[in-house]
Design a protein around this motif. Structure first.
Motif, PDB file in Angstrom:
ATOM      1  N   ARG A  72       0.841  -1.205   0.000  1.00 29.52           N
ATOM      2  CA  ARG A  72       0.000   0.000   0.000  1.00 29.52           C
ATOM      3  C   ARG A  72       0.873   1.252   0.000  1.00 29.52           C
ATOM      4  N   LEU A  73       2.011   1.194   0.694  1.00 30.72           N
ATOM      5  CA  LEU A  73       2.918   2.341   0.769  1.00 30.72           C
ATOM      6  C   LEU A  73       3.787   2.478  -0.477  1.00 30.72           C
ATOM      7  N   GLU A  74       4.351   1.365  -0.926  1.00 31.88           N
ATOM      8  CA  GLU A  74       5.301   1.358  -2.048  1.00 31.88           C
ATOM      9  C   GLU A  74       5.043   0.136  -2.926  1.00 31.88           C
ATOM     10  N   PRO A  75       4.057   0.210  -3.814  1.00 30.88           N
ATOM     11  CA  PRO A  75       3.690  -0.977  -4.595  1.00 30.88           C
ATOM     12  C   PRO A  75       4.789  -1.533  -5.501  1.00 30.88           C
ATOM     13  N   ALA A  76       5.740  -0.702  -5.886  1.00 30.27           N
ATOM     14  CA  ALA A  76       6.763  -1.152  -6.835  1.00 30.27           C
ATOM     15  C   ALA A  76       7.900  -1.924  -6.173  1.00 30.27           C
ATOM     16  N   ILE A  77       8.022  -1.861  -4.859  1.00 34.37           N
ATOM     17  CA  ILE A  77       9.131  -2.548  -4.189  1.00 34.37           C
ATOM     18  C   ILE A  77       8.792  -4.032  -4.067  1.00 34.37           C
ATOM     19  N   PRO A  78       9.660  -4.893  -4.635  1.00 30.78           N
ATOM     20  CA  PRO A  78       9.376  -6.326  -4.584  1.00 30.78           C
ATOM     21  C   PRO A  78       9.476  -6.889  -3.161  1.00 30.78           C
ATOM     22  N   VAL A  79       8.574  -7.829  -2.877  1.00 35.22           N
ATOM     23  CA  VAL A  79       8.556  -8.508  -1.583  1.00 35.22           C
ATOM     24  C   VAL A  79       8.614 -10.012  -1.833  1.00 35.22           C
ATOM     25  N   ILE A  80       9.578 -10.658  -1.179  1.00 35.83           N
ATOM     26  CA  ILE A  80       9.730 -12.114  -1.242  1.00 35.83           C
ATOM     27  C   ILE A  80       9.302 -12.677   0.105  1.00 35.83           C
ATOM     28  N   LEU A  81       8.516 -13.731   0.068  1.00 36.18           N
ATOM     29  CA  LEU A  81       8.039 -14.373   1.288  1.00 36.18           C
ATOM     30  C   LEU A  81       8.669 -15.752   1.405  1.00 36.18           C
ATOM     31  N   PHE A  82       9.296 -16.032   2.555  1.00 33.78           N
ATOM     32  CA  PHE A  82       9.816 -17.364   2.853  1.00 33.78           C
ATOM     33  C   PHE A  82       8.745 -18.131   3.597  1.00 33.78           C
ATOM     34  N   SER A  83       8.487 -19.350   3.160  1.00 36.61           N
ATOM     35  CA  SER A  83       7.479 -20.162   3.816  1.00 36.61           C
ATOM     36  C   SER A  83       7.974 -21.591   3.956  1.00 36.61           C
ATOM     37  N   GLY A  84       7.637 -22.204   5.064  1.00 34.16           N
ATOM     38  CA  GLY A  84       7.961 -23.610   5.269  1.00 34.16           C
ATOM     39  C   GLY A  84       6.944 -24.515   4.610  1.00 34.16           C
ATOM     40  N   GLU A  85       5.878 -23.943   4.082  1.00 30.34           N
ATOM     41  CA  GLU A  85       4.803 -24.717   3.445  1.00 30.34           C
ATOM     42  C   GLU A  85       5.127 -24.947   1.966  1.00 30.34           C
ATOM     43  N   VAL A  86       4.680 -26.070   1.442  1.00 24.39           N
ATOM     44  CA  VAL A  86       4.881 -26.365   0.024  1.00 24.39           C
ATOM     45  C   VAL A  86       3.958 -25.489  -0.825  1.00 24.39           C
ATOM     46  N   GLU A  87       2.726 -25.331  -0.381  1.00 28.22           N
ATOM     47  CA  GLU A  87       1.756 -24.487  -1.081  1.00 28.22           C
ATOM     48  C   GLU A  87       1.956 -23.028  -0.675  1.00 28.22           C
ATOM     49  N   PRO A  89       1.107 -19.695   0.902  1.00 30.91           N
ATOM     50  CA  PRO A  89       0.180 -19.420   2.001  1.00 30.91           C
ATOM     51  C   PRO A  89      -0.912 -18.435   1.607  1.00 30.91           C
ATOM     52  N   PRO A  90      -2.031 -18.450   2.347  1.00 32.19           N
ATOM     53  CA  PRO A  90      -3.105 -17.482   2.073  1.00 32.19           C
ATOM     54  C   PRO A  90      -2.576 -16.051   2.152  1.00 32.19           C
ATOM     55  N   GLY A  91      -2.999 -15.229   1.220  1.00 29.69           N
ATOM     56  CA  GLY A  91      -2.556 -13.835   1.202  1.00 29.69           C
ATOM     57  C   GLY A  91      -1.306 -13.609   0.379  1.00 29.69           C
ATOM     58  N   SER A  92      -0.779 -14.670  -0.233  1.00 35.91           N
ATOM     59  CA  SER A  92       0.473 -14.520  -0.970  1.00 35.91           C
ATOM     60  C   SER A  92       0.334 -13.678  -2.238  1.00 35.91           C
ATOM     61  N   GLU A  93      -0.901 -13.265  -2.563  1.00 39.05           N
ATOM     62  CA  GLU A  93      -1.067 -12.357  -3.702  1.00 39.05           C
ATOM     63  C   GLU A  93      -0.438 -10.989  -3.423  1.00 39.05           C
ATOM     64  N   PHE A  94      -0.120 -10.716  -2.164  1.00 33.82           N
ATOM     65  CA  PHE A  94       0.514  -9.437  -1.803  1.00 33.82           C
ATOM     66  C   PHE A  94       2.020  -9.456  -1.979  1.00 33.82           C
ATOM     67  N   VAL A  95       2.586 -10.600  -2.334  1.00 36.12           N
ATOM     68  CA  VAL A  95       4.033 -10.698  -2.502  1.00 36.12           C
ATOM     69  C   VAL A  95       4.367 -10.985  -3.959  1.00 36.12           C
ATOM     70  N   ASP A  96       5.606 -10.690  -4.318  1.00 39.97           N
ATOM     71  CA  ASP A  96       6.042 -10.907  -5.694  1.00 39.97           C
ATOM     72  C   ASP A  96       6.543 -12.321  -5.924  1.00 39.97           C
ATOM     73  N   LEU A  97       6.973 -12.974  -4.850  1.00 38.86           N
ATOM     74  CA  LEU A  97       7.536 -14.317  -4.979  1.00 38.86           C
ATOM     75  C   LEU A  97       7.448 -15.026  -3.638  1.00 38.86           C
ATOM     76  N   VAL A  98       7.086 -16.309  -3.674  1.00 39.28           N
ATOM     77  CA  VAL A  98       7.121 -17.151  -2.479  1.00 39.28           C
ATOM     78  C   VAL A  98       8.228 -18.175  -2.680  1.00 39.28           C
ATOM     79  N   ILE A  99       9.149 -18.244  -1.732  1.00 42.20           N
ATOM     80  CA  ILE A  99      10.232 -19.226  -1.775  1.00 42.20           C
ATOM     81  C   ILE A  99      10.037 -20.200  -0.625  1.00 42.20           C
ATOM     82  N   THR A 100      10.059 -21.476  -0.945  1.00 50.39           N
ATOM     83  CA  THR A 100       9.943 -22.505   0.082  1.00 50.39           C
ATOM     84  C   THR A 100      11.284 -22.650   0.783  1.00 50.39           C
ATOM     85  N   LYS A 101      11.241 -22.652   2.108  1.00 45.95           N
ATOM     86  CA  LYS A 101      12.470 -22.821   2.876  1.00 45.95           C
ATOM     87  C   LYS A 101      13.113 -24.152   2.493  1.00 45.95           C
ATOM     88  N   GLY A 102      14.419 -24.142   2.410  1.00 48.70           N
ATOM     89  CA  GLY A 102      15.141 -25.356   2.057  1.00 48.70           C
ATOM     90  C   GLY A 102      15.586 -25.392   0.607  1.00 48.70           C
TER      91      GLY A 102
END
Length: 118
Positions: A72-87, A89-102
């Motif tokens: 909402r503040l800076e839409p152009a700044i990329p955000v990467i989310l680390f997740s331990g889940e294979v799928e 996570p809910p809400g991941s549309e707010f991030v540019d990339l989801v990386i599975t830990k490992g």
């Protein structure tokens, strides 16, 4: 003024955060760190960053809640989310990339480079 990209790294797991910061610094990035979503949002509002990497599970706010606020503040700044889940996570549309830990570090660095070059 430096042209070195600044990455904000967010994780409440201190050893994982320290290792991630070390890897990113060794790859030539300037790295800021925060241990929770509130601190991350505070830094994000004060200091210009080029990319954010954060864990999904954070105390207080989840990574996707923090990402939504950042976008909402800076839409152009990329955000990467680390997740331990294979799928993704809910809400991941707010991030540019989801990386599975490992996944291998080389893959992370390659994806970071791609997002920063956009």
């Amino acid at each position: 003024m430096s042209n070195t990209p600044v990455i904000l790294c967010v994780d409440d797991d201190v050893p994982a955060l320290a290792l991630r910061c070390l890897v990113l610094s060794s790859a030539g990035y300037e790295v800021l760190s925060a241990a929770d979503g509130v601190a991350a949002l505070e830094l994000f509002g004060l200091i210009r960053v080029d990319l954010v990497i954060m864990d999904y599970w954070l105390p207080g706010l989840t990574g996707v809640q923090v990402a939504a606020a950042m976008k909402r503040l800076e839409p152009a700044i990329p955000v990467i989310l680390f997740s331990g889940e294979v799928e993704a996570p809910p809400g991941s549309e707010f991030v540019d990339l989801v990386i599975t830990k490992g996944t291998p570090v080389e893959g992370h660095l390659s994806k970071i480079g791609q997002l920063l070059s956009k």
